[in-house]
Motif scaffolding. Structure first.
Motif, mmCIF file in Angstrom:
data_model
loop_
_atom_site.group_PDB
_atom_site.id
_atom_site.type_symbol
_atom_site.label_atom_id
_atom_site.label_comp_id
_atom_site.label_asym_id
_atom_site.label_seq_id
_atom_site.Cartn_x
_atom_site.Cartn_y
_atom_site.Cartn_z
ATOM 1 N N MET A 30 0.814 -1.206 0.000
ATOM 2 C CA MET A 30 0.000 0.000 0.000
ATOM 3 C C MET A 30 0.856 1.268 0.000
ATOM 4 N N ASP A 31 0.334 2.314 -0.628
ATOM 5 C CA ASP A 31 0.953 3.625 -0.526
ATOM 6 C C ASP A 31 0.635 4.250 0.827
ATOM 7 N N ALA A 32 -0.550 3.933 1.361
ATOM 8 C CA ALA A 32 -0.961 4.419 2.686
ATOM 9 C C ALA A 32 -2.110 3.554 3.164
ATOM 10 N N ILE A 33 -2.262 3.476 4.494
ATOM 11 C CA ILE A 33 -3.396 2.807 5.120
ATOM 12 C C ILE A 33 -4.043 3.821 6.054
ATOM 13 N N ILE A 34 -5.318 4.094 5.823
ATOM 14 C CA ILE A 34 -6.050 5.096 6.604
ATOM 15 C C ILE A 34 -7.125 4.378 7.411
ATOM 16 N N ASP A 35 -7.004 4.406 8.739
ATOM 17 C CA ASP A 35 -8.031 3.833 9.618
ATOM 18 C C ASP A 35 -9.097 4.894 9.864
ATOM 19 N N VAL A 36 -10.362 4.518 9.710
ATOM 20 C CA VAL A 36 -11.439 5.483 9.932
ATOM 21 C C VAL A 36 -12.347 5.011 11.054
ATOM 22 N N ASP A 37 -13.039 5.962 11.644
ATOM 23 C CA ASP A 37 -13.870 5.698 12.815
ATOM 24 C C ASP A 37 -15.326 5.589 12.383
ATOM 25 N N CYS A 38 -15.828 4.376 12.314
ATOM 26 C CA CYS A 38 -17.228 4.115 12.000
ATOM 27 C C CYS A 38 -17.911 3.524 13.234
ATOM 28 N N ALA A 39 -19.228 3.455 13.183
ATOM 29 C CA ALA A 39 -19.967 2.772 14.241
ATOM 30 C C ALA A 39 -19.874 1.265 14.026
ATOM 31 N N GLY A 40 -19.733 0.511 15.117
ATOM 32 C CA GLY A 40 -19.645 -0.937 15.000
ATOM 33 C C GLY A 40 -19.350 -1.579 16.333
ATOM 34 N N PRO A 41 -19.394 -2.915 16.390
ATOM 35 C CA PRO A 41 -19.211 -3.624 17.661
ATOM 36 C C PRO A 41 -17.789 -3.614 18.196
ATOM 37 N N ALA A 42 -16.833 -3.075 17.420
ATOM 38 C CA ALA A 42 -15.460 -2.942 17.913
ATOM 39 C C ALA A 42 -14.972 -1.513 17.689
ATOM 40 N N ALA A 43 -15.849 -0.545 17.944
ATOM 41 C CA ALA A 43 -15.547 0.857 17.693
ATOM 42 C C ALA A 43 -14.456 1.379 18.613
ATOM 43 N N ALA A 44 -13.794 2.449 18.147
ATOM 44 C CA ALA A 44 -12.695 3.027 18.920
ATOM 45 C C ALA A 44 -13.174 3.637 20.233
ATOM 46 N N ASP A 45 -14.345 4.225 20.229
ATOM 47 C CA ASP A 45 -14.870 4.893 21.420
ATOM 48 C C ASP A 45 -15.518 3.845 22.324
ATOM 49 N N LEU A 46 -14.751 3.334 23.268
ATOM 50 C CA LEU A 46 -15.248 2.269 24.140
ATOM 51 C C LEU A 46 -16.404 2.746 25.003
ATOM 52 N N ALA A 47 -16.354 3.986 25.448
ATOM 53 C CA ALA A 47 -17.425 4.492 26.314
ATOM 54 C C ALA A 47 -18.748 4.540 25.556
ATOM 55 N N ALA A 48 -18.711 5.003 24.302
ATOM 56 C CA ALA A 48 -19.931 5.062 23.502
ATOM 57 C C ALA A 48 -20.467 3.662 23.236
ATOM 58 N N LEU A 49 -19.558 2.725 22.992
ATOM 59 C CA LEU A 49 -19.977 1.356 22.722
ATOM 60 C C LEU A 49 -20.635 0.743 23.953
ATOM 61 N N GLU A 50 -20.068 0.984 25.126
ATOM 62 C CA GLU A 50 -20.648 0.436 26.353
ATOM 63 C C GLU A 50 -22.015 1.039 26.639
#
Length: 497
Positions: A472-492
């Motif tokens: 890859m030239d670059a890998i961009i991680d994005v924040d979507c809604a889902g069962p393994a989301a980055a925002d643990l507090a929102a998920l809980e």
């Protein structure tokens, strides 16, 4: 001839996943036993190959592979399946009278009735075989209860993330176990919880903040006369159990030495805990970044850009069911004049959705047919409404391939029947079971060379980098809604399914 009994239950439980884990999920990945199963793993980058590596050096030992089971991360194991595994393994151990026992575990297994499945396994084996040397290996993302070491003679865990050292980890555990069986002192284990639930986005082993901590562990092993093995466990926050969280496990000549090794690393780890918090952009911003990178590439030397959706990553318990990433991609595709809009048909790939009914419809209609489809939100509507559109069937496959990248290299993957669709010039993969799109074989199965696409959009996280970072030239991680989301507090706050 002394006997080494080997049993395996490798599973990482996500309490927020919409997909329960039953016998079918284990059968789709690994539910095997016996000499043929052990031999089949010989040339793979897996724990069972590590067992064989040690036995090749110690041919006086004979291995007996008992039930070996693994399922992709998902919702809690149906407790009846867990009990069936335990009953079978305990009956075999009682009959076998093995001279040593090795358990290949994960450390974050949960059932719908038990939050500490790995501890329960170890306790049952020790109760059955109180004098038999017993060792285990664990995933770097295990949630280790401190009490687990009281029932083991040795344990260790993966040292890389992406996990490309499964084979080496098992070999380390088994080699130490056989030395203990031959009369070497077992040493003392200690687990120190950090009291931190850390996201794993910034936990890759080759870069900071994790790399310096791992280097400290290796240095302590080499300079201390007492320290035998030190493992850092990042924990798996989506298990959502009382033991969930990061910890350090050490084995040493004495308990005080093991505790001191743990405390030394824990002090430094707590000081840099803030560095593990991810700073992800939303999907729309991620595609704007991707478009800018595509526009800046030399026309004669284009390289793919990857946009990844960690929140629905199947290896974090996602079910390939959330629609957010594809919705944002189609919006970027429809934006007049954008670099993504002008990509040639077939130059953009989306992996993937899990929808066996849609695959069945595609197989019935055949290549070339156009279908009305609903993508995503089939299992769980908490993370966005389904996308309704029309899709043309391009290709059908049997869903089988062999991993060619470093992650579980050589292992056979079965996705069930799959279909490749075209939606507005985007190639969209749909499968009949959940698996990880972390290996080039996932794409070549569908006639796609990932090195020659322009934009690769994948439900994945760090394991994806093991095979794809060089491409890859670059890998961009994005924040979507889902069962393994980055925002643990929102998920809980959303609560488990």
């Amino acid at each position: 001839m002394p006997i080494l009994a080997v049993a395996r239950l490798w599973f990482e439980g996500n309490a927020f996943s919409p997909l329960p884990t039953g016998l079918a999920q284990f059968a789709a990945r690994e539910w095997t036993r016996g000499p043929a199963a052990l031999a089949a793993a010989r040339d793979t980058a897996t724990e069972l190959a590590g067992v064989q590596d040690v036995l090749a050096q110690q041919p006086q030992w004979r291995a007996e592979l008992l039930r070996s089971a693994a399922a992709n991360p998902g919702g809690p194991i149906e407790h009846a399946v867990f009990e069936a595994w335990c009953d079978e393994v305990m009956a075999d151990l009682a009959a076998l009278q093995a001279d040593a026992v090795y358990l290949s575990l994960h450390g974050a297994a949960i059932t719908d009735q038990c939050a500490t499945a790995d501890l329960e396994i170890v306790k049952r084996v020790r109760l059955l075989l109180p004098e038999t040397p017993l060792a285990a290996s664990f995933d770097l993302h295990g949630n280790l209860p401190p009490a687990i070491v009281a029932h083991l003679d040795f344990a260790t865990g993966y040292r890389t993330y992406p996990h490309v050292d499964m084979r080496e980890t098992a070999a380390r555990a088994v080699a130490r176990l056989l030395r203990i069986a031959a009369g070497a002192p077992a040493g003392h284990g200690f687990v120190l919880p950090l009291g931190l639930r850390l996201p794993s986005f910034n936990m890759r082993s080759e870069v900071a903040p994790m790399a310096p901590l791992l280097a400290q562990a290796r240095a302590l092993e080499q300079t201390s006369a007492a320290a035998l093995d030190i493992t850092l466990f990042g924990g798996f926050p989506y298990a959502d159990t009382p033991d969930t969280g990061a910890s350090v496990m050490a084995w040493a000549a004495g308990e005080d030495e093991a505790r001191a090794a743990c405390e030394s690393i824990a002090m430094r780890w707590r000081a840099c805990a803030h560095e593990f918090e991810p700073q992800l952009v939303d999907a729309a911003a991620g595609f704007r970044q991707a478009g800018a990178l595509l526009a800046a590439q030399a026309a004669d030397r284009p390289r793919p850009i990857a946009v990844t959706d960690p929140a629905d990553n199947p290896l974090s318990g996602g079910a390939a069911d959330t629609p957010g990433l594809l919705r944002a991609l189609l919006a970027a595709r429809a934006e007049t004049g954008s670099p993504i809009a002008v990509c040639a048909p077939g130059a953009i790939v989306f992996a993937y959705f899990f929808d066996p009914d849609l695959v069945a419809r595609a197989r019935e209609a055949g290549p070339g047919a156009t279908l009305a489809v609903r993508l995503g939100a089939r299992l769980d509507k908490r993370f966005g409404a389904a996308i309704e559109t029309r899709a043309q069937v391009l290709l059908l496959t049997d869903g089988r391939f062999r991993n060619s990248g470093p992650m579980e290299h050589g292992s056979t993957v079965t996705l069930g029947a799959t279909a490749l669709f075209d939606i507005d010039g985007v190639q969209v993969i749909v499968t009949s079971s959940v698996g990880a799109a972390n290996d080039p074989g996932f794409f070549t199965l569908h006639g796609i060379d990932p090195a020659h696409v322009r934009l690769l959009c994948v439900k994945a996280k760090n394991h994806f980098r093991a095979a794809f970072l060089p491409l890859m030239d670059a890998i961009i991680d994005v924040d979507c809604a889902g069962p393994a989301a980055a925002d643990l507090a929102a998920l809980e706050r959303r609560g488990p399914q």
